[in-house]
Design a protein around this motif. Structure first.
Motif, short mmCIF file in Angstrom:
data_model
loop_
_atom_site.label_atom_id
_atom_site.label_comp_id
_atom_site.label_asym_id
_atom_site.label_seq_id
_atom_site.Cartn_x
_atom_site.Cartn_y
_atom_site.Cartn_z
N PRO A 154 0.84 -1.22 0.00
CA PRO A 154 0.00 0.00 0.00
C PRO A 154 0.86 1.25 0.00
O PRO A 154 1.97 1.27 0.53
CB PRO A 154 -0.80 -0.12 1.31
N ARG A 155 0.35 2.31 -0.58
CA ARG A 155 1.05 3.59 -0.61
C ARG A 155 0.66 4.40 0.62
O ARG A 155 -0.51 4.72 0.83
CB ARG A 155 0.70 4.36 -1.88
N PHE A 156 1.67 4.74 1.41
CA PHE A 156 1.44 5.60 2.58
C PHE A 156 2.22 6.90 2.40
O PHE A 156 3.36 6.90 1.94
CB PHE A 156 1.85 4.88 3.87
N LEU A 157 1.62 7.98 2.83
CA LEU A 157 2.14 9.30 2.51
C LEU A 157 3.36 9.72 3.33
O LEU A 157 4.24 10.41 2.82
CB LEU A 157 1.04 10.36 2.70
N TRP A 158 3.45 9.31 4.60
CA TRP A 158 4.37 9.98 5.50
C TRP A 158 5.84 9.95 5.08
O TRP A 158 6.55 10.94 5.21
CB TRP A 158 4.29 9.41 6.94
N GLY A 159 6.36 8.85 4.60
CA GLY A 159 7.79 8.72 4.35
C GLY A 159 8.37 9.77 3.42
O GLY A 159 9.58 10.02 3.41
N ARG A 160 7.51 10.45 2.64
CA ARG A 160 7.98 11.46 1.71
C ARG A 160 8.19 12.83 2.36
O ARG A 160 8.89 13.68 1.81
CB ARG A 160 6.95 11.63 0.58
N TYR A 161 7.59 13.06 3.53
CA TYR A 161 7.58 14.43 4.08
C TYR A 161 8.98 14.98 4.36
O TYR A 161 9.27 16.12 3.98
CB TYR A 161 6.72 14.50 5.34
N PRO A 162 9.86 14.23 5.02
CA PRO A 162 11.21 14.78 5.20
C PRO A 162 11.93 15.01 3.87
O PRO A 162 12.72 15.95 3.74
CB PRO A 162 11.92 13.70 6.04
N PHE A 163 11.64 14.16 2.88
CA PHE A 163 12.21 14.39 1.55
C PHE A 163 11.77 15.73 1.00
O PHE A 163 12.56 16.47 0.40
CB PHE A 163 11.82 13.27 0.59
N PHE A 164 10.49 16.07 1.18
CA PHE A 164 10.00 17.36 0.69
C PHE A 164 10.79 18.52 1.31
O PHE A 164 11.16 19.47 0.62
CB PHE A 164 8.51 17.54 1.02
N PHE A 165 11.05 18.42 2.63
CA PHE A 165 11.82 19.48 3.29
C PHE A 165 13.21 19.61 2.68
O PHE A 165 13.72 20.71 2.46
CB PHE A 165 11.94 19.20 4.79
N GLY A 166 13.85 18.47 2.42
CA GLY A 166 15.17 18.51 1.80
C GLY A 166 15.14 19.11 0.41
O GLY A 166 16.01 19.90 0.04
N ALA A 167 14.12 18.72 -0.38
CA ALA A 167 14.00 19.25 -1.74
C ALA A 167 13.77 20.75 -1.73
O ALA A 167 14.32 21.49 -2.56
CB ALA A 167 12.87 18.53 -2.47
N ILE A 168 12.95 21.22 -0.80
CA ILE A 168 12.70 22.66 -0.67
C ILE A 168 14.00 23.40 -0.36
O ILE A 168 14.30 24.46 -0.94
CB ILE A 168 11.64 22.91 0.41
N GLN A 169 14.80 22.84 0.54
CA GLN A 169 16.07 23.47 0.88
C GLN A 169 17.01 23.50 -0.33
O GLN A 169 17.76 24.46 -0.53
CB GLN A 169 16.73 22.73 2.04
N MET A 170 16.97 22.44 -1.15
CA MET A 170 17.80 22.42 -2.36
C MET A 170 17.41 23.55 -3.30
O MET A 170 18.27 24.21 -3.90
CB MET A 170 17.66 21.07 -3.06
N VAL A 171 16.10 23.78 -3.44
CA VAL A 171 15.62 24.86 -4.30
C VAL A 171 16.04 26.22 -3.76
O VAL A 171 16.45 27.11 -4.51
CB VAL A 171 14.09 24.79 -4.45
N GLU A 172 15.96 26.39 -2.43
CA GLU A 172 16.36 27.66 -1.83
C GLU A 172 17.83 27.97 -2.12
O GLU A 172 18.18 29.12 -2.41
CB GLU A 172 16.14 27.60 -0.31
N TYR A 173 18.65 26.94 -2.04
CA TYR A 173 20.09 27.15 -2.23
C TYR A 173 20.46 27.25 -3.71
O TYR A 173 21.36 28.01 -4.09
CB TYR A 173 20.87 26.01 -1.59
N LYS A 174 19.74 26.50 -4.54
CA LYS A 174 20.08 26.43 -5.96
C LYS A 174 18.80 26.66 -6.77
O LYS A 174 18.16 25.71 -7.22
CB LYS A 174 20.69 25.06 -6.28
N PRO A 175 18.40 27.91 -6.96
CA PRO A 175 17.12 28.21 -7.61
C PRO A 175 16.97 27.64 -9.02
O PRO A 175 15.85 27.51 -9.52
CB PRO A 175 17.10 29.75 -7.63
N SER A 176 18.07 27.29 -9.67
CA SER A 176 17.97 26.72 -11.01
C SER A 176 17.21 25.41 -11.02
O SER A 176 16.74 24.96 -12.07
CB SER A 176 19.36 26.51 -11.60
N GLN A 177 17.06 24.78 -9.85
CA GLN A 177 16.33 23.52 -9.76
C GLN A 177 14.84 23.72 -9.46
O GLN A 177 14.10 22.76 -9.32
CB GLN A 177 16.94 22.64 -8.68
N THR A 178 14.40 24.97 -9.38
CA THR A 178 13.04 25.27 -8.94
C THR A 178 11.99 24.58 -9.80
O THR A 178 11.09 23.89 -9.28
CB THR A 178 12.80 26.78 -8.94
N ASP A 179 12.05 24.76 -11.11
CA ASP A 179 10.98 24.25 -11.97
C ASP A 179 10.85 22.74 -11.86
O ASP A 179 9.73 22.20 -11.75
CB ASP A 179 11.24 24.65 -13.42
#
Length: 675
Positions: free
Chosen positions: A133-158
C-alpha cells in the motif's frame, strides 16, 4: 473514537470551507533561504565536528542510507520510506553550510534519482510496481530537503516544484478516497502541510484552492492535535498506565508530539482562526509544564514520561521539537518559543552525542549515572540498550535524523519581517548572513561572540540603505545593555512578547555591542530537588567515567558502541545559597574543539555539597533524588559544568543547607565510588 472524525460529512464541510477561503494567513516572520545564514566561530567548528562524525560518513557504509545500495537499483524504494528521507532532509543543509563537496554531490544524486523515478501517477516511491500500500508519511522529510535544495540552488526550482505539484494532485485524490494514511501519517500530517504552504507561498501555479483543500483534508485525516493538547485530555504524567482517549497510542509518542507542536500554527494559516493560535500556545505550555526538562527538552521514552529525572528523552524528539519551536516563533512571534529552542540546542542536543559525534544515544536522562545495557531499565517501552552511546542503540531513526538539529538551528537564526524591510537576529551565537531586503537593500551581518559561553556579542552590519534591525533579548538576561557605534551604553528595552530589541541602522557600517549577563537561577523539580541554570545553559555535575568499547562496526572502525560506568561518587546534595559562577576567557580567543566535552567549556558553577545516602533503583540507574537528605560525608565544593558537555551527570540535585561559614575548597578532586 479517533477515526470518528474522518467522516464524509466532515470532509464535505471542510471542502466547502476551502472553496470559500483559500488564502493563507501571513506569518509574523519569514525564514531566510538555506545558505543565507552561515555559522562562524565555535558554531562552525561544531558543525564541522558533526560532518567529520557519523553524519558526514554514514552514506559510505551505513546500510540504511549507503547510496551504493540504491543508485541504479530497485532497492532504492525502501530508503524513501524513512531512513533515506531523514538523511536527505538533514544532510542537504549540513553539506551546504560546511561546503562539503562530497555531501553536496550525494544529496544531489538522491534528489535526481527520486525525481527521475517519479511514477506516472505522481507518486514518489517506494511503493512503485509492488503490492505494498502507498502511505504518505515517508515522503515528508524528503520534501523538506528538496525545498532546501531549491532555496540554495534556484535553477532547480521548476523541476522540483513540478514534481511536488504532480504529487499533490495524487495525494489529494488519495485523501478523498481515504487512502495513504497509516498510523504515522495520522500523526505527522502537519509536515506535509508545511510543504504545501511553501508551494502556496512561493510557487502556487494557480493551484491555491487545491493546496488548501489538501491541507484541510490532511488535518481531518489525522490526529486532532487541538484535542490532544487540551486541558481536558492532555496527560499530566507518564502515560504507560493510561488509556489513550483517541484510540491511537502514537498521539502520545514523544517524537510525534514534537512534530505535532507545529500542527496548530500550521492549521491557523489556512483557517485564519485565532483559536488555533490559542491552542498552539496552550500545547507548548502544557508539554513543558508536565513533562519539561531543565535541558530544555521534555521526557518521552517512546511515550510521554512525566518529570522524573531518570526517565528518557529521545534524540529525534530533541531535533524535531527544535524545528517545531522555530516554526512556532515564525508564525506567532512569542519569545518563549525561541528561548526554549535555544535551551534545547545548547543543552539537550550535544548531551546525547559523544564529543566527536560518532556515537549517539537513543535516550538521554537528566540524572544519568551510567550508560550501558540496563537490566532492569527505567524505560517501560524502550529497550535496555537505549542510553548506550553508539551507531544505532535501540531504533536506528535517530542516527539518520539527528543531523538536522544544528543545520536547521543555524538556518533559522535570522529571519525577515513579512514586509521584507527588516532583519531579525533570533538565535544568539556566532553567525554571518547576507540578504537583500526590500527596496534592494543589501545587508550583511557578522556576529562575533562566544555565546552561550560568553555574555557579549559584537555585531557588524553593512547596508546600502537605512533599515530597522532587531535582535532577540532572552528572558534570562539581567541588567544587559546595548551600544551603537561610539554611542553610550543604553538599557535594553525589548518588546515584551517577541523579545526583540529594535535598532535603527543607518546605511554604511554600524557596530552594535550587546552585553547580556544573567543571574544563576534555580528551578524547582520533583522530590524537593533543584536544577541550576545560568543564561541558556543548564549546569550538571559531570561524573567521572570509565569507558569500555562493547562493539565495533566491521564496516567503519570509528563507529563504536561505548559503555560508560561511573568512576567516582555522584550521590551529592548541594546548598543552593553557595552557587558561584566562574568564567575563563580563552587566551587565544577561540574555544576548544570539540567544545561539548568534559572540562572544556570556559564556564562553570561551583557548589557547596556533601555525599548523601542516594541508592540505585536498578543496577545502573539512580532512584529519585532523596528529600530532606542528611550528609554522610564532609562538606566539599563540587563543580557543575554545562549540561551538553556531560555524558554521565546529575542535574537534578537534592538540597541541603550549610548556613554561613568557610570551608576548604577542593574543586576537581574525586572521592571514592560508592555503589
Amino acid at each position: 473514537m479517533f477515526r470518528a472524525r474522518r467522516t464524509t460529512l466532515s470532509l464535505a464541510l471542510i471542502g466547502l470551507a476551502a472553496e470559500a477561503k483559500y488564502g493563507l494567513a501571513p506569518k509574523k516572520f519569514e525564514a531566510l533561504p538555506l545558505g543565507n545564514v552561515r555559522p562562524t566561530g565555535w558554531l562552525l567548528d561544531q558543525l564541522q565536528v558533526q560532518t567529520n562524525g557519523v553524519a558526514g560518513h554514514m552514506h559510505e557504509f551505513y546500510d540504511l542510507v549507503s547510496n551504493s545500495d540504491w543508485i541504479g537499483g530497485d532497492s532504492f524504494y525502501s530508503y524513501l520510506e524513512e531512513a533515506g528521507s531523514y538523511w536527505f532532509n538533514a544532510m542537504v543543509p549540513n553539506g551546504i553550510l560546511v561546503n562539503n563537496t562530497v555531501i553536496k554531490e550525494k544529496t544531489q544524486e538522491f534528489l535526481d534519482y527520486v525525481l527521475d523515478h517519479q511514477d506516472e501517477s505522481g507518486w514518489l516511491g517506494p511503493e512503485v510496481g509492488t503490492d505494498k500500500p502507498r502511505f504518505l508519511w515517508g515522503r515528508y522529510p524528503f520534501f523538506f530537503g528538496a525545498i532546501q535544495m531549491v532555496e540554495y540552488k534556484p535553477s532547480q526550482t521548476d523541476r522540483v516544484v513540478t514534481a511536488l505539484h504532480k504529487f499533490v494532485n495524487l495525494a489529494n485524490e488519495m485523501l478523498r478516497k481515504e487512502q495513504g494514511v497509516d498510523k504515522w501519517a495520522m500523526t505527522r500530517w502537519e509536515d506535509f502541510v508545511l510543504a504545501l504552504q511553501w508551494l502556496h507561498d512561493y510557487h502556487p501555479r494557480g493551484q491555491e484552492k487545491l493546496l488548501v483543500d489538501t491541507m484541510t483534508r490532511l488535518k481531518w485525516s489525522g490526529v486532532p492535535w487541538e484535542k490532544v493538547f487540551s486541558e481536558k485530555y492532555f496527560p499530566r504524567g507518564p502515560v504507560e498506565n493510561l488509556t489513550n482517549p483517541f484510540g491511537l497510542e502514537l498521539s502520545w509518542h514523544g517524537v510525534n508530539m514534537a512534530e505535532g507542536l507545529k500542527a496548530l500554527p500550521a492549521t491557523y494559516r489556512f483557517t485564519h482562526n485565532q483559536s488555533d493560535l490559542d491552542a498552539a500556545n496552550l500545547a507548548w505550555d502544557l508539554m513543558f509544564r508536565y513533562h519539561g526538562r531543565p535541558s530544555g527538552a521534555y521526557a518521552a521514552d517512546e511515550m510521554l514520561a512525566g518529570l522524573e529525572a531518570v526517565r528518557g528523552t529521545e534524540l529525534c524528539l530533541v531535533v524535531e521539537a527544535m524545528f517545531s519551536g522555530s516554526y512556532l516563533y515564525q508564525v506567532i512571534g512569542d519569545l518563549k518559543y525561541a528561548d526554549r529552542v535555544e535551551r534545547m540546542t545548547y543543552n539537550a542536543l550535544p548531551a546525547t552525542m559523544t564529543a566527536d559525534m560518532w556515537g549517539r544515544q537513543y535516550l538521554q536522562q537528566q540524572n544519568q549515572v551510567a550508560a550501558k545495557n540496563m537490566t532492569p531499565n527505567p524505560f517501560p517501552e524502550d529497550g535496555p540498550y537505549s542510553n548506550v552511546f553508539g551507531l544505532e542503540p535501540n531504533y536506528p531513526c535517530c542516527t539518520v535524523n539527528f543531523p538536522q538539529g544544528w543545520p536547521k538551528f543555524i538556518t533559522n537564526a535570522f529571519l525577515k519581517t513579512v514586509d521584507g524591510k527588516s532583519l531579525v537576529h533570533l538565535y544568539l551565537g556566532p553567525f554571518s548572513t547576507e540578504v537583500t531586503l526590500s527596496d534592494g537593500n543589501d545587508a550583511k551581518v557578522v556576529v562575533e561572540t562566544l555565546y552561550p559561553f560568553g555574555d557579549t556579542l559584537t555585531t557588524t552590519i553593512t547596508a546600502t540603505k537605512d533599515f530597522d534591525y532587531f535582535v532577540r533579548i532572552p528572558s534570562w538576561v539581567s541588567g544587559g545593555s546595548i551600544s551603537v557605534g561610539d554611542g553610550p551604553k543604553e538599557e535594553l528595552t525589548p518588546d515584551e512578547q517577541t523579545g526583540l530589541q529594535k535598532v535603527e541602522v543607518k546605511k554604511g557600517v554600524t557596530v552594535l555591542r550587546l552585553r547580556l549577563p544573567a543571574e544563576i537561577t534555580i528551578e524547582k523539580r520533583l522530590h524537593g530537588s533543584i536544577a541550576v541554570h545560568r543564561g541558556p545553559l543548564n549546569y550538571a555535575f559531570d561524573i567521572g567515567r570509565a569507558e569500555q568499547v562493547i562493539k565495533t562496526d566491521p564496516r567503519e572502525t570509528h563507529a563504536i558502541d561505548l559503555q560508560y560506568d561511573p568512576a567516582e561518587a555522584w550521590e551529592y546534595a548541594i546548598d543552593p545559597s553557595s552557587l558561584v559562577y566562574h568564567h575563563d576567557t580563552p587566551t587565544s580567543g577561540n574555544l576548544p574543539s570539540p567544545i561539548f566535552d568534559s572540562g572544556l567549556p570556559p564556564t562553570r558553577i561551583t557548589a557547596s555539597a556533601c555525599l548523601i545516602d542516594w541508592p540505585l533503583a536498578g543496577d545502573t540507574f539512580a532512584s529519585s533524588p532523596p528529600e530532606n537528605p542528611e550528609c554522610v560525608g564532609p562538606r566539599r565544593v563540587i563543580t557543575l559544568w554545562p549540561f551538553g558537555a556531560t555524558k554521565l551527570r546529575i542535574s537534578e540535585f537534592p538540597v541541603v543547607s550549610f548556613g554561613e561559614g568557610v570551608f576548604e575548597d577542593v574543586v576537581g578532586s574525586q572521592v571514592p565510588l560508592q555503589l
